[in-house]
Design a protein around this motif. Structure first.
Motif, short mmCIF file in Angstrom:
data_model
loop_
_atom_site.label_atom_id
_atom_site.label_comp_id
_atom_site.label_asym_id
_atom_site.label_seq_id
_atom_site.Cartn_x
_atom_site.Cartn_y
_atom_site.Cartn_z
N ILE A 11 48.26 -54.95 -33.27
CA ILE A 11 48.39 -53.65 -32.63
C ILE A 11 47.68 -52.62 -33.50
CG2 ILE A 11 50.01 -51.82 -31.96
CD1 ILE A 11 52.03 -54.04 -31.30
N VAL A 12 46.75 -51.88 -32.89
CA VAL A 12 45.99 -50.89 -33.66
C VAL A 12 46.29 -49.45 -33.22
CG1 VAL A 12 44.13 -52.44 -34.33
CG2 VAL A 12 43.97 -51.22 -32.16
N LYS A 13 46.77 -49.25 -32.00
CA LYS A 13 47.12 -47.92 -31.50
C LYS A 13 48.21 -48.05 -30.46
CE LYS A 13 43.72 -45.47 -33.37
NZ LYS A 13 43.84 -44.32 -34.21
N PHE A 14 49.02 -46.99 -30.34
CA PHE A 14 49.96 -46.92 -29.22
C PHE A 14 50.24 -45.46 -28.92
CE2 PHE A 14 52.67 -46.88 -32.93
CZ PHE A 14 53.66 -45.97 -32.62
N ALA A 24 47.35 -50.79 -27.67
CA ALA A 24 46.01 -51.36 -27.81
C ALA A 24 46.02 -52.35 -28.97
CB ALA A 24 44.99 -50.26 -28.07
N THR A 25 45.42 -53.51 -28.74
CA THR A 25 45.35 -54.53 -29.78
C THR A 25 43.89 -54.85 -30.09
OG1 THR A 25 45.42 -56.39 -28.23
CG2 THR A 25 47.54 -55.57 -29.08
N ILE A 57 38.58 -50.37 -30.34
CA ILE A 57 39.63 -49.41 -29.98
C ILE A 57 39.53 -48.25 -30.95
CG2 ILE A 57 42.11 -49.00 -29.80
CD1 ILE A 57 41.23 -50.92 -27.65
N VAL A 58 39.24 -47.07 -30.44
CA VAL A 58 39.17 -45.87 -31.28
C VAL A 58 40.43 -45.05 -31.10
CG1 VAL A 58 37.89 -43.74 -31.73
CG2 VAL A 58 36.66 -45.85 -31.18
N ASP A 59 40.84 -44.84 -29.86
CA ASP A 59 42.05 -44.11 -29.52
C ASP A 59 42.46 -44.51 -28.11
OD1 ASP A 59 44.17 -42.39 -29.79
OD2 ASP A 59 42.99 -40.55 -29.86
#
Length: 67
Positions: A11-14, A24-25, A57-59
């Motif tokens: 997981i890189v963003k939520f 987002a993974t 994935i940036v945002d």
């Protein structure tokens, strides 16, 4: 809450907005490493899954699709 069994990577963003939880993974071993999962924040049920659809994935931003 649990990601789908076929979800890979970290997981890189939520973001939580308007009753939705977007996660987002990133799986660096995939051709398209970025995946997005959208849950109902009240029930924590998965509503939409987009596996390996973006390069990076940036945002994350949540909007309403108008047809």
């Amino acid at each position: 809450m649990q990601l789908p069994s076929d979800a890979t990577g970290d997981i890189v963003k939520f973001k939580i907005l308007d009753g939705k939880l977007m996660i987002a993974t990133n799986d660096p071993t995939a051709d398209k490493p970025g995946s997005i999962y959208i849950y109902n924040a009240n029930t924590m049920l998965l509503e939409q899954a987009y596996n390996h659809v973006v390069d990076d994935i940036v945002d994350v931003h949540l909007g309403i699709l108008v047809e």
